[in-house]
Write an enzyme that holds these catalytic residues in place. Structure first.
Site, PDB file in Angstrom:
ATOM      1  N   TYR A  97      45.140-161.136  14.808  1.00 57.97           N
ATOM      2  CA  TYR A  97      43.849-161.630  14.329  1.00 57.97           C
ATOM      3  C   TYR A  97      42.778-161.271  15.352  1.00 57.97           C
ATOM      4  CZ  TYR A  97      46.479-164.484  10.990  1.00 57.97           C
ATOM      5  OH  TYR A  97      47.315-164.904   9.986  1.00 57.97           O
ATOM      6  N   ASN A 145      48.439-158.207  22.341  1.00 56.23           N
ATOM      7  CA  ASN A 145      49.403-158.744  21.386  1.00 56.23           C
ATOM      8  C   ASN A 145      48.678-159.706  20.460  1.00 56.23           C
ATOM      9  OD1 ASN A 145      51.486-159.856  19.944  1.00 56.23           O
ATOM     10  ND2 ASN A 145      52.341-161.029  21.644  1.00 56.23           N
ATOM     11  N   HIS A 147      44.992-158.942  27.321  1.00 54.73           N
ATOM     12  CA  HIS A 147      45.673-159.705  28.369  1.00 54.73           C
ATOM     13  C   HIS A 147      45.430-159.058  29.731  1.00 54.73           C
ATOM     14  CE1 HIS A 147      48.111-162.650  26.099  1.00 54.73           C
ATOM     15  NE2 HIS A 147      48.028-161.754  25.128  1.00 54.73           N
ATOM     16  N   GLU A 187      46.079-160.269  32.559  1.00 52.45           N
ATOM     17  CA  GLU A 187      47.199-160.586  33.457  1.00 52.45           C
ATOM     18  C   GLU A 187      48.393-159.663  33.225  1.00 52.45           C
ATOM     19  OE1 GLU A 187      48.643-162.318  29.746  1.00 52.45           O
ATOM     20  OE2 GLU A 187      46.671-162.130  30.674  1.00 52.45           O
ATOM     21  N   CYS A 190      43.118-163.903  24.514  1.00 54.15           N
ATOM     22  CA  CYS A 190      43.851-163.658  23.274  1.00 54.15           C
ATOM     23  C   CYS A 190      43.474-164.697  22.214  1.00 54.15           C
ATOM     24  CB  CYS A 190      45.352-163.609  23.543  1.00 54.15           C
ATOM     25  SG  CYS A 190      46.297-162.829  22.207  1.00 54.15           S
ATOM     26  N   SER A 234      53.450-165.606  21.952  1.00 51.22           N
ATOM     27  CA  SER A 234      52.618-165.095  20.863  1.00 51.22           C
ATOM     28  C   SER A 234      53.429-164.349  19.812  1.00 51.22           C
ATOM     29  CB  SER A 234      51.526-164.173  21.417  1.00 51.22           C
ATOM     30  OG  SER A 234      50.624-164.887  22.232  1.00 51.22           O
ATOM     31  N   GLN A 279      39.734-166.290  20.164  1.00 52.90           N
ATOM     32  CA  GLN A 279      39.510-166.630  18.756  1.00 52.90           C
ATOM     33  C   GLN A 279      39.147-168.105  18.586  1.00 52.90           C
ATOM     34  OE1 GLN A 279      43.300-165.444  17.150  1.00 52.90           O
ATOM     35  NE2 GLN A 279      43.138-163.423  18.094  1.00 52.90           N
ATOM     36  N   GLY A 287      50.311-166.834  15.605  1.00 54.32           N
ATOM     37  CA  GLY A 287      49.874-167.218  14.273  1.00 54.32           C
ATOM     38  C   GLY A 287      48.374-167.155  14.054  1.00 54.32           C
TER      39      GLY A 287
END
Length: 353
Positions: free
Chosen positions: A289, A286, A328, A330, A245, A45, A249, A220
């Site tokens: 967006y 992390n 996250h 994990e 993550c 990421s 989205q 991105g």
């Protein structure tokens, strides 16, 4: 060794270079985690970004390959106040960077740069190792494209599908830059995991007869992942779908929702989120967006929010068996407050074949 970091706003900062001589450009972002620097540097990421650590010292325990979240370092450069060159365990971060042609700079006032980023937002940046020409670094930063214009997922997704076998339920992962520990957490529950490139079609994924679809993290702008959005949309209402993550989205976009870019993002292992029952959990995050919660269609329920800025950190659609989170669970690096509860919930909610 000379080094300089240049920003698109015209400022540049001279420091001490480490790693290999050369140049890198990327979006300047910061992470607040105190440990887990190799997990961060190898997180796909971070592709397209120069990663700055707010904790003033990194490299103090060397390089532990077991902690890598991907075989490669995906951050385009490393920025730190101080780097340890002689840790107790080898190899050192500096020798690893040199061996693998990676670029880093130390001796930078990262506190000042972090405050600057928080005030002005992420900036295009350029790192030159082996020279201290600040004007050149500034021009390189100004010349790089915006991160939203880059097809970064293409650089981190797997090239061919593969299987991590288990005896349990079959889960297909769309790999937008999946972290190793997402797969580890699923395998810990004995899932039979099939990993596909992010552009895989429904027909290709159906070949493994999945009982659930899982959308991974990735770098991105999520709106550029049009192939993944199309594939996810084709599975809506057919099998359970989960995401972490960027997967959060992608699911929102597939449902007709919207995403937007944060001023400086959430990156670190001390991000607080509040769940549906009220308790606050500390999470690793992390992302630059987030999902616009107001844009989600009827039937979706917001499940988590960020305590710091109230942005959406997860949602579900119980009628279509959709569940996803922005953080996250994990971890790696970071706390595992929600690893057991979330991955157990995911696995148990998948119907038996």
């Amino acid at each position: 060794m000379k080094a300089v970091l240049g920003l698109e706003d015209g400022n540049f900062f001279v420091g001490e270079g480490f790693g290999a001589e050369g140049t890198s450009t990327g979006e300047l972002v910061f992470t607040t985690q105190m440990t887990g620097y190799m997990e961060a540097l190898t997180d796909p990421s971070y592709a397209g970004q120069l990663l700055m650590f707010t904790y003033p010292l990194i490299g103090n325990y060397g390089v532990d390959f077991h902690n890598f979240q991907n075989p490669l370092v995906h951050a385009r450069g490393c920025i730190t106040r101080e780097v340890c060159t002689s840790p107790k365990h080898s190899p050192s971060l500096t020798s690893f960077f040199e061996e693998h042609g990676l670029h880093g700079i130390s001796g930078i006032d990262t506190r000042m740069l972090t405050i600057k980023t928080r005030l002005h937002g992420t900036l295009k940046s350029a790192l030159i190792v082996g020279d201290d020409d600040g004007e050149q670094a500034v021009q390189m930063a100004r010349g790089m494209p915006d991160i939203s214009a880059l097809d970064l997922i293409e650089t981190v997704t797997c090239k061919e599908s593969y299987r991590v076998p288990g005896r349990g339920k079959r889960i297909a992962i769309l790999d937008l830059g999946v972290k190793k520990n997402i797969v580890v957490s699923l395998r810990r529950r004995d899932a039979d995991v099939y990993i596909f490139p992010y552009s895989a079609t429904k027909e290709e994924i159906d070949a493994c007869r999945p009982q659930a679809l899982f959308i991974s993290n990735g770098p991105g702008d999520p709106k550029r992942a049009t192939a993944a959005i199309k594939t996810v949309r084709s599975y809506l209402g057919e099998i359970p779908i989960y995401g972490i993550c960027m997967g959060n989205q992608i699911l929102a976009l597939a449902l007709g929702g919207e995403t937007y870019k944060l001023k400086f993002g959430h990156r670190g292992s001390n991000q607080p989120v509040r769940g549906p029952e009220g308790p606050i959990s500390i999470t690793t995050q992390n992302h630059g967006y987030v999902v616009d919660g107001e844009s989600l269609p009827e039937g979706c329920v917001v499940t988590y929010r960020n305590v710091n800025d109230n942005t959406l950190e997860g949602f579900a659609d119980p009628y279509q068996n959709i569940f996803c989170v922005q953080f996250h669970p994990e971890a790696h690096g970071g706390p595992q407050d929600l690893e057991k509860s979330i991955f157990d919930k995911i696995y148990r909610s998948i119907p038996d074949a």
